[in-house]
Motif scaffolding. Structure first.
Motif, PDB file in Angstrom:
ATOM      1  N   ARG A 189       0.876  -1.422   0.140  1.00 17.19           N
ATOM      2  CA  ARG A 189       0.498   0.093   0.068  1.00 17.19           C
ATOM      3  C   ARG A 189       0.615   1.207  -0.021  1.00 17.19           C
ATOM      4  O   ARG A 189       0.319   2.284  -0.801  1.00 17.19           O
ATOM      5  N   ILE A 190       2.047   1.073   0.848  1.00 19.73           N
ATOM      6  CA  ILE A 190       2.919   2.468   0.600  1.00 19.73           C
ATOM      7  C   ILE A 190       3.430   2.280  -0.364  1.00 19.73           C
ATOM      8  O   ILE A 190       3.644   4.240  -0.859  1.00 19.73           O
ATOM      9  N   SER A 217       1.419   4.159  -3.215  1.00 21.48           N
ATOM     10  CA  SER A 217       0.551   5.273  -2.831  1.00 21.48           C
ATOM     11  C   SER A 217       0.922   6.572  -3.758  1.00 21.48           C
ATOM     12  O   SER A 217       2.169   6.688  -4.107  1.00 21.48           O
ATOM     13  N   LEU A 224       7.252  11.791   2.744  1.00 25.78           N
ATOM     14  CA  LEU A 224       7.958  10.162   3.593  1.00 25.78           C
ATOM     15  C   LEU A 224       8.248   9.839   4.500  1.00 25.78           C
ATOM     16  O   LEU A 224       7.683   9.114   5.403  1.00 25.78           O
ATOM     17  N   LEU A 242       5.305  10.086   6.534  1.00 30.19           N
ATOM     18  CA  LEU A 242       4.590   8.413   7.195  1.00 30.19           C
ATOM     19  C   LEU A 242       5.014   7.677   7.681  1.00 30.19           C
ATOM     20  O   LEU A 242       4.909   7.363   8.717  1.00 30.19           O
TER      21      LEU A 242
END
Length: 145
Positions: A16-17, A20, A96, A99
């Motif tokens: 998922r990352i 993204s 990033l 995150l």
């Protein structure tokens, strides 16, 4: 069995990352930066001047070239900061980092509020996190003299 389930969830999170918008933006800005000859020249010049400054800084203001080299390095640093490609890359990198910090913080808090989260993030908001500066990676631009 439990470890396998955790590893599968970890793989899902990684996917998922990687899928993204943040990763896409980071890769795009890194690619543009790597292809920009003028930006690469500014980076090369800054790294060279920073190394010279670190050399003379060992002797401090007593070195005959200290002021000149420090000024040249500061000017080169400013040129990096004003370059739109470098700025875009650094902003994507900061997003990033934020995150990854948030993911680390959320995981740690689920286990215990006393677990330390890596504290070198400028996004650290808890008292047990020692806030500090982030260093830029990727193109190895370190803009602190």
């Amino acid at each position: 069995m439990e470890l396998t389930a955790i590893l599968e969830k970890t793989d899902e999170l990684i996917e998922r990352i990687l899928d993204s918008e943040l990763i896409a933006e980071y890769k795009e800005t890194r690619s543009r930066l790597n292809q920009n000859i003028q930006a690469q020249e500014k980076i090369r010049k800054f790294i060279e001047l920073k190394e010279k400054f670190e050399e003379v800084a060992r002797f401090g203001k007593y070195h005959p070239d200290y002021k000149r080299i420090r000024l040249e390095a500061l000017i080169a640093q400013r040129e990096l900061e004003l370059d739109p490609e470098i700025s875009a890359f650094k902003e994507a990198e900061r997003k990033l980092e934020h995150l990854f910090y948030e993911i680390s913080r959320l995981l740690a808090e689920q286990v215990s509020p006393t677990i330390l989260v890596p504290g070198d993030s400028p996004f650290a908001t808890h008292s047990h996190c020692a806030g500090g500066g982030c260093s830029s990676s990727g193109c190895n631009i370190h803009t602190t003299l």
